[in-house]
Scaffold this motif. Structure first.
Motif, short mmCIF file in Angstrom:
data_model
loop_
_atom_site.label_atom_id
_atom_site.label_comp_id
_atom_site.label_asym_id
_atom_site.label_seq_id
_atom_site.Cartn_x
_atom_site.Cartn_y
_atom_site.Cartn_z
N ARG A 24 -5.94 15.52 2.04
CA ARG A 24 -4.63 14.90 1.93
C ARG A 24 -3.95 15.21 0.60
O ARG A 24 -2.73 15.46 0.57
N GLN A 40 -0.29 16.95 0.19
CA GLN A 40 0.85 16.27 -0.42
C GLN A 40 1.37 17.01 -1.66
O GLN A 40 2.58 17.06 -1.89
N ARG A 63 2.83 8.49 -3.61
CA ARG A 63 1.65 7.67 -3.31
C ARG A 63 1.96 6.19 -3.48
O ARG A 63 1.44 5.35 -2.74
N LEU A 64 2.78 5.86 -4.48
CA LEU A 64 3.14 4.46 -4.71
C LEU A 64 4.06 3.93 -3.63
O LEU A 64 3.93 2.79 -3.17
N ARG A 80 4.44 5.23 -0.54
CA ARG A 80 3.79 5.35 0.78
C ARG A 80 4.80 5.60 1.90
O ARG A 80 4.79 4.94 2.94
N THR A 81 5.69 6.57 1.71
CA THR A 81 6.67 6.92 2.72
C THR A 81 6.31 8.27 3.33
O THR A 81 5.77 9.14 2.65
N GLY A 141 6.92 11.70 1.69
CA GLY A 141 7.26 11.19 0.36
C GLY A 141 7.19 12.22 -0.75
O GLY A 141 8.12 12.31 -1.56
#
Length: 375
Positions: free
Chosen positions: A77, A81, A222-223, A225-226, A229
């Motif tokens: 992951r 990302q 990560r903060l 969480r979309t 993102g």
């Protein structure tokens, strides 16, 4: 050909086939070696053929083949990302203040293009639901343009078959990416290796600043969480750093190639046997709905060309119903107005995210489907 030579060739073929079978069903490191090797070969071949985003499509095709064959591997992951954040920086390089000013001056056309694509996709989904081609509201969620991850995750909470939604969403991404790549290669072939970068940029400050933007975009995503993102956060942060602070974004080609590969693997590995087994009966309808959506969006692109004076390939990619990240890679590999394309793609992404659940419920009711009808 002498029999001994035929026998030798046959033995070599059996040896290679057996090696591939062992790697495909063997430990994860062996499958990763197979995936990387096939991805590299396909990526180089597609780039040699002149297809933009070859290092996206090659890994995507390799991942689909391996996953469906039962040799799927888990794409980490964090690298996935981070790759989105790198692509976000690539997009941000084209989002300059003069271009944004020009887009703002054309906001009626811009909004018309965004909501026309959404309206067409909803109509197709509603018809498939009303004709009971697909169960419940699955078709409405499955044909929603863009935001593939978000649509798949949210669909099961609203009575849809998430597996079939995933199949429709990512089949659309593959078809759209392939069609757009071929069209881009014909209309505006790229002169570089598939991305806006050099082998090793000379600016140390630019490299460091770009990597910092990637890291910050990753942390922010990560903060929050979309879905998507890292892509969105990196676009915003990198564009602000570039336009307001004067940061020169530097992206080496090897970094772009690796980032494209991780995005392609992330998409391709979602095509599993389980997903496909639930889609076999509906496959003709799925393909037909995707092709109709692509053709209608092409018609909307023609309207942008005729009435708004947008360049043909720019208009096609802007209205293309694919994922924002795949369209971004293709757009950045060709001579088009990337900022215009991505602004329309991202606006549609936000519009689908905000209106998708409400419109899906409303259209499902209008189609005459009720939860009690589910088999």
């Amino acid at each position: 050909m002498p029999p001994t030579r035929v026998g030798a060739m046959r033995r070599r073929g059996l040896f290679v086939s057996g090696a591939i079978q062992r790697m495909r069903h063997g430990p994860a490191p062996g499958r990763w070696i197979l995936l990387i090797g096939v991805s590299l070969v396909l990526g180089v071949a597609l780039r040699w053929c002149g297809l933009p985003a070859g290092f996206l499509l090659g890994p995507m095709i390799a991942a689909i083949a391996l996953s469906v064959a039962g040799g799927a591997v888990a794409v980490p992951r964090v690298p996935f990302q981070l790759s989105q954040a790198v692509i976000g920086c690539l997009i941000a390089r084209t989002i300059t203040l003069p271009i944004l000013t020009e887009i703002g001056a054309q906001w009626p056309v811009f909004l018309g293009g965004v909501f026309s694509v959404i309206a067409v996709s909803l109509i197709i989904g509603w018809l498939l639901t009303k004709w009971q081609v697909l169960p419940g509201p699955t078709a409405i969620w499955g044909v929603s343009p863009g935001a593939a991850v978000a649509m798949t995750l949210m669909s099961s909470a609203y009575g849809a078959d998430a597996r079939l939604v995933a199949f429709m969403q990512y089949t659309r991404v593959v078809i759209v990416a392939s069609a757009a790549s071929i069209l881009a290669a014909v209309l505006a072939p790229s002169a570089d290796g598939g991305g806006a970068g050099s082998w090793w940029p000379s600016s140390v400050a630019g490299r460091g600043g770009t990597l910092l933007v990637v890291a910050v975009g990753f942390v922010v995503a990560r903060l929050l969480r979309t879905p998507a993102g890292p892509l969105l956060a990196a676009i915003v942060i990198a564009a602000l750093a570039q336009d307001l602070l004067g940061l020169k974004l530097e992206l080496p080609l090897p970094l772009l190639a690796v980032s494209f590969a991780f995005v392609g693997w992330g998409i391709g590995m979602r095509f599993t046997r389980s997903t496909l087994s639930h889609a076999v009966r509906a496959l003709p309808a799925v393909i037909a709905s995707i092709l109709i959506l692509v053709l209608v969006c092409g018609g909307i692109a023609v309207l942008l060309v005729v009435f708004a004076g947008v360049a043909p390939l720019t208009a096609y990619l802007a209205t293309s119903p694919g994922g924002a990240d795949t369209v971004a890679i293709i757009a950045s590999s060709t001579h088009v107005d990337v900022a215009y394309i991505m602004a329309m793609q991202l606006a549609r992404f936000f519009a689908v995210m905000l209106t998708g659940p409400f419109l899906a419920r409303m259209l499902t009711r209008w189609s005459g489907y009720h939860a009690a009808d589910r088999a």
